[in-house]
Motif scaffolding. Structure first.
Motif, PDB file in Angstrom:
ATOM      1  N   HIS A  37      -8.213  16.746 -12.963  1.00  0.00           N
ATOM      2  CA  HIS A  37      -8.810  17.342 -11.769  1.00  0.00           C
ATOM      3  C   HIS A  37      -8.591  16.460 -10.546  1.00  0.00           C
ATOM      4  CE1 HIS A  37     -11.644  18.943  -8.906  1.00  0.00           C
ATOM      5  NE2 HIS A  37     -12.268  17.774  -8.892  1.00  0.00           N
ATOM      6  N   ARG A  38      -8.754  15.163 -10.711  1.00  0.00           N
ATOM      7  CA  ARG A  38      -8.622  14.233  -9.589  1.00  0.00           C
ATOM      8  C   ARG A  38      -7.166  13.865  -9.298  1.00  0.00           C
ATOM      9  NH1 ARG A  38     -12.543  11.186  -7.718  1.00  0.00           N
ATOM     10  NH2 ARG A  38     -11.460   9.192  -8.003  1.00  0.00           N
ATOM     11  N   ASP A  70      -7.927   5.300 -11.368  1.00  0.00           N
ATOM     12  CA  ASP A  70      -9.295   4.784 -11.392  1.00  0.00           C
ATOM     13  C   ASP A  70      -9.473   3.920 -12.632  1.00  0.00           C
ATOM     14  OD1 ASP A  70     -10.646   6.190  -9.115  1.00  0.00           O
ATOM     15  OD2 ASP A  70      -9.994   7.954 -10.237  1.00  0.00           O
ATOM     16  N   MET A  94     -17.708   9.569  -9.204  1.00  0.00           N
ATOM     17  CA  MET A  94     -16.417  10.173  -8.838  1.00  0.00           C
ATOM     18  C   MET A  94     -16.583  11.641  -8.482  1.00  0.00           C
ATOM     19  SD  MET A  94     -13.923   8.716 -11.793  1.00  0.00           S
ATOM     20  CE  MET A  94     -13.836   6.978 -12.165  1.00  0.00           C
ATOM     21  N   LEU A  95     -17.191  12.410  -9.394  1.00  0.00           N
ATOM     22  CA  LEU A  95     -17.285  13.858  -9.217  1.00  0.00           C
ATOM     23  C   LEU A  95     -18.269  14.269  -8.133  1.00  0.00           C
ATOM     24  CD1 LEU A  95     -17.079  15.166 -12.898  1.00  0.00           C
ATOM     25  CD2 LEU A  95     -15.266  15.062 -11.160  1.00  0.00           C
TER      26      LEU A  95
END
Length: 168
Positions: A37-38, A70, A94-95
């Protein structure tokens, strides 16, 4: 307080819609989904708790965001659920969008010895408990707690956060 909880619930719900919790639960699979996702890989490393505490990471975890990946550093002595909770706390940061370029700092010398592949020039920000502030720390803690709770629930077709005490 109610509006604050509703806002927190909405943000957690958004996080689990963006990166659904795997069913059955698997931390490795979840981290792979967060990384996808990131658009950045996530690697896990450990360090002695005393060192983490010395550099301002009293909770036993640290998030190092580099330009393309990360790194989550956790207490080397943390085991099983506690280790997962530390990792999920950092994922919560993060999220939930807690990272900031304003928190850039150099890798402390003792940690640099343990992570020789982390060059100071590659770091966008390095965040421990002291850099996030009370509100963001609480959000990340609740995120980790809720994820751990949902990871232990019986398997269902769909999993999303619903704060305790709330109706359907």
């Amino acid at each position: 307080m109610w509006a604050e909880m509703t806002s927190m619930e909405a943000r957690f719900g958004d996080a689990t819609r963006i990166v659904p919790l795997p069913n059955p639960w698997n931390l490795t699979s979840y981290l792979a989904a967060v990384a996808a996702h990131r658009g950045r890989s996530i690697s896990l490393h450990t360090a002695p708790k005393a060192l983490l505490h010395e550099i301002g990471c009293g909770g036993g975890g640290l998030w190092i965001a580099r330009k393309h990946d990360d790194i989550i550093v956790s207490d080397v002595e943390a085991t099983d659920r506690n280790a997962d909770h530390i990792v999920l706390h950092q994922v919560g940061h993060m999220l939930l969008g807690h990272g900031t370029r304003e928190s850039t700092r150099e890798v402390p010398p003792r940690l640099a010895l343990m992570l020789p592949s982390v060059s100071p020039q590659s770091i966008e920000h390095m965040l421990g408990r002291d850099e996030f502030g009370v509100e963001r720390e609480r959000e990340a803690e609740v995120f980790a707690d809720m994820t751990m709770v949902y990871a232990t629930l019986p398997q269902r077709r769909s999993r999303s956060f619903r704060l305790f005490g709330r109706g359907k």
